[in-house]
Enzyme design. Structure first.
Site, PDB file in Angstrom:
ATOM      1  N   HIS A 187       0.865  -1.178   0.000  1.00  0.00           N
ATOM      2  CA  HIS A 187       0.000   0.000   0.000  1.00  0.00           C
ATOM      3  C   HIS A 187       0.907   1.235   0.000  1.00  0.00           C
ATOM      4  CE1 HIS A 187      -2.637   3.141   1.341  1.00  0.00           C
ATOM      5  NE2 HIS A 187      -2.159   3.145   2.561  1.00  0.00           N
ATOM      6  N   TYR A 215      -5.826   9.413   1.227  1.00  0.00           N
ATOM      7  CA  TYR A 215      -5.944  10.009   2.556  1.00  0.00           C
ATOM      8  C   TYR A 215      -4.685  10.825   2.844  1.00  0.00           C
ATOM      9  CZ  TYR A 215      -3.055   6.044   4.231  1.00  0.00           C
ATOM     10  OH  TYR A 215      -2.058   5.125   4.412  1.00  0.00           O
ATOM     11  N   ASP A 247     -29.568 -19.264  16.576  1.00  0.00           N
ATOM     12  CA  ASP A 247     -30.879 -19.899  16.692  1.00  0.00           C
ATOM     13  C   ASP A 247     -30.928 -21.003  15.652  1.00  0.00           C
ATOM     14  OD1 ASP A 247     -31.042 -18.186  14.472  1.00  0.00           O
ATOM     15  OD2 ASP A 247     -33.179 -17.870  14.733  1.00  0.00           O
TER      16      ASP A 247
END
Length: 812
Positions: free
Chosen positions: A224, A255, A541
């Site tokens: 990266h 960013y 469940d």
């Protein structure tokens, strides 16, 4: 010294956090080993840019990040802070991203993190370098900031050391020692370390360590890009490291962060750069550190051009340094936490970024010390969640790279996964293709969402098109299929439901111990019941059908149920559990005419008294042997019909020929979701998870309190008297206001809960949303509002079920 002997492999942000958290809970016979120097060991933590953005569609991931922020804010090293809380700013440069920021703001609000949508002018006020002409809006999170990862490692090492934890630098792990299926220690290049528990926090080396115990870790290290500018004249004189909020420009996969008078630029827009853990250089071989690869300038060219447009002040600067830093990616973008299914005592805490590191340290420490995690719901992060095909090298590499590419993309909740696909197809797949099925993926299975062959059913029906977001991966055919199910009969492909067989002379006793309901009943009985953890939280469940004295079929929710049963098998070999899903298939035949379809095809009595509701029997449908269970997840008369995979297409064809003259259709998952919400049926993992108990979730009827004992019973009895929140049925009058799930719910201006499942109810003519609300608001007639993007949608608390509360259609 207290607690078992623990060896933690890896002293980065995760290993250091775990050592700190576990020693704080009294386990101090702990040794942490790392092949590199301390505190900068050479892994991803050592080069991480440190941006901590808490916004995430996962409630668990946001909570892990929030704890990390809170903890790091409390840490320092000789007065140097471990966290710079400068805030976070995400900017939008397209209308689509503006809409997405509102959705992200909704997540943060739902998960209890303060944030605010900003105008373009307000974005520039927060970050003056931003080009006002490029920005349309922003999302500001005041508590975001910069983690000083290496300092945080050092601070946590000091705290753990003070409690007696030993840290060993420059110790390369050569093997994990084991005997009789349990870990016994760790072999390093400087000797062996005895251990009762080994926790792998090795990050990008995780797959290599896990392989030492035969564990396949679905993790890929990917490069990266991170670059640093030289001095930016507009920042001249900035003495503090960071004064502006960390910045994300997700439209361009970028960013940014301050570093005095320079800027750090992170970029996800380049090609994926995967390597294997075995290809990573050793600490001594690497030029800088093992996790840093050579910067590839050509891959960064578009990022620099876009940076100069968004932040014009950078035109007066240059990119002076850069790296391709290695980070861990997984197939679903979530961490890998938990114990090996095959080697007792070998645990992993992998694929964890700095953002979530302290939270993961706390979660795993609780899990180890207490036997369960009480602070976070970890079902999404459990390393045992994967199906076998999801561990294949081809699948892992493809999906990990896809997650890198999509890390900043706007992803719809129903957006199908990419290659490799298809992977799993049911025996009905060819017939479904002939009917024009629109497929989405479920656990690797191709599952129809609707059928184009049913387009003619839309004519003459009043079907309102939902809002644009909800209308993606939707068709008016969904409504027609739902209504037709209620009118005549429909066939649903239920093969993707996980099916387990629990057998042996100890099977009934095991199930009685794990289940909240009475399951050791007569042969042919089917029971809806729950699996609880030791703290009384719902693990799953399930339905349990007794097919023979020593044979039970369990309708489960996924691989974690298989793992839970396997871990509780008695040592004497009297119980076996196996996944029978791949070799079997299932058709749900449901609707008021279901009996008219089925009864002529068999000699068995399928009348209301011949096979009662929640009973099962073996039968032949035409020439196909089936296990028929009188169950219905859509609230209509009918059966789940199971057979072996080789006879699946024959079963489909047999039912299809009988159903068509009666107006029967094949129907998809879109209709199914609408119908099940009209009946108020819960979906584990969406409506209820580990953090909820049965009484909060509205499934207390599945608990037989008079049972002598079951896992979680004691804790559940304590929780029963203190129900503070409830899973609540809401209805929405506006037919276009179909929400999608994870939206915040407001009482006035106060956020009080969040939506779990939602759909339009095509029988009742209203939108339906289930939401977690404070118990005092879960009163029929109460009005609340759902935050849907930048809107507030009025909703009313309703009695449930919304359809057929007398159960007359199911029991007819």
């Amino acid at each position: 010294m207290a607690g078992p002997r623990v060896v933690i492999i890896g002293a980065g942000v995760v290993g250091a956090a775990l050592a700190d958290e576990i020693s704080a809970r009294g386990w101090t016979e702990v040794t942490v080993v790392d092949q590199g120097p301390l505190p900068a060991t050479g892994g991803s933590s050592s080069h991480a840019p440190g941006l901590v953005f808490q916004a995430n569609p996962s409630k668990t991931m946001t909570e892990l990040a929030r704890y990390t922020v809170e903890k790091f804010c409390s840490l320092d090293v000789d007065g140097q802070p471990c966290f710079l809380q400068v805030g976070g700013l995400e900017v939008a440069t397209t209308p689509e991203r503006v809409t997405e920021l509102h959705r992200r703001h909704g997540w943060l609000t739902a998960w209890g993190v303060d944030s605010r949508i900003l105008t373009a002018d307000e974005c520039v006020e927060k970050h003056p370098l931003v080009n006002r002409e490029r920005v349309l809006a922003g999302l500001h999170i005041p508590t975001d900031g910069l983690a000083k990862a290496v300092l945080a490692v050092e601070a946590q090492i000091r705290r753990a050391t003070g409690r007696g934890v030993t840290f060993l630098a420059r110790h390369e792990v050569l093997d994990v020692l084991r005997a009789d299926g349990e870990v016994t220690g760790v072999r390093t290049d400087q000797g062996d370390l005895a251990a009762d528990i080994v926790v792998c926090c090795a990050g990008i080396w995780g797959p290599k360590i896990a392989r030492m115990v035969g564990m396949n870790l679905p993790l890929t290290p990917l490069g990266h890009q991170l670059a640093w500018t030289g001095p930016v004249p507009a920042l001249a004189g900035q003495t503090e490291e960071a004064v502006r909020p960390i910045l994300r420009h997700q439209d361009a996969d970028l960013y940014y962060r301050d570093r005095h008078d320079t800027l750090g630029i992170g970029y996800y827009g380049h090609r994926p750069m995967p390597i294997t853990a075995d290809e990573i250089l050793s600490v001594d071989e690497a030029d800088a550190m093992p996790s840093v690869l050579k910067f590839t300038e050509d891959d960064f060219a578009d990022a620099w051009t876009e940076t100069q447009s968004l932040l014009p002040a950078t035109k007066d600067a240059k990119v002076e340094e850069g790296i391709n830093g290695l980070f861990s990616f997984t197939t679903d973008g979530l961490p890998l936490l938990g114990e090996s299914p095959d080697v007792k005592g070998f645990w992993v805490a992998e694929a964890v970024w700095v953002t979530h590191s302290a939270g993961v340290g706390r979660a795993v420490a609780e899990w180890l010390v207490d036997g369960h995690c009480s602070s976070f719901d970890l079902h999404e992060c459990d390393v045992n969640r994967f199906e076998p095909h999801q561990l294949s090298p081809e699948y892992v590499l493809a999906r990990d790279c896809q997650n890198f590419v999509e890390v900043y993309d706007i992803l719809h909740p129903l957006q199908p996964s990419g290659d490799p696909r298809p992977i799993r197809t049911t025996p009905f797949h060819a017939r479904q293709q002939e009917l024009g099925a629109f497929f989405l993926e479920a656990n690797g299975w191709e599952r129809p969402h609707w059928y184009e062959a049913n387009a003619g059913l839309v004519e003459g029906r009043s079907i309102v098109t939902p809002n644009d977001w909800a209308a993606r991966y939707w068709s008016p055919i969904v409504a027609a299929e739902a209504q037709t199910t209620r009118e005549t009969v429909a066939m649903y492909d239920m093969t993707a439901l996980k099916r387990l067989e629990v057998s042996g002379r100890g099977a009934a006793d095991l199930l009685e111990r794990l289940c909240t309901g009475k399951v050791a009943k007569s042969v042919g009985s089917v029971t809806y019941t729950l699996l609880l953890d030791h703290d009384g939280g719902i693990r799953s469940d399930i339905t349990v059908a007794r097919l023979a004295p020593d044979v039970f079929q369990v309708g489960a929710n996924g691989n974690l149920d298989l793992d839970w049963f396997t871990r509780h098998l008695p040592a004497d070999g009297t119980v076996q559990v196996r996944d029978i899903t791949p070799g079997t298939c299932c058709i749900g035949l449901w609707g008021p005419l279901a009996r008219e379809v089925l009864q002529p095809l068999t000699d068995e009595d399928f009348s209301a008294t011949g096979l009662k509701y929640f009973r099962a029997r073996r039968a032949h449908i035409g020439s196909v042997p089936v296990t028929a269970m009188r169950l219905s997840y859509v609230g209509e008369l009918g059966w789940e019909l199971y057979t072996t995979a080789d006879l699946g297409q024959k079963l489909w064809d047999t039912l299809w020929r009988a159903a068509r003259p009666l107006g029967g259709i094949a129907a998809g998952r879109g209709a199914f979701n609408s119908l099940r919400l009209e009946k108020g049926y819960r979906s584990f993992g969406t409506d209820m998870t580990y953090e909820h108990d049965p009484y909060e979730a509205g499934v207390g009827f599945a608990v037989k309190a008079d049972k002598e004992d079951f896992v979680g019973k004691a804790a559940l009895e304590r929780r029963r008297a203190d129900v503070r929140r409830k899973l609540t049925c809401l209805t929405i009058e506006d037919p276009r206001a179909v929400v999608m799930g994870k939206e915040p719910v407001y009482d006035g201006q106060r956020a009080v809960g969040y939506v779990t499942s939602a759909a339009f109810g095509y029988t009742i003519g209203k939108g339906i949303a289930y939401a977690w609300l404070p118990a005092e608001l879960a009163v029929p007639g109460t009005t609340v509002h759902i935050g849907y993007f930048d809107q507030r949608v009025a909703a009313a608390v309703a009695e449930e079920p919304l359809f057929d509360p007398a159960m007359s259609r199911l029991r007819g």
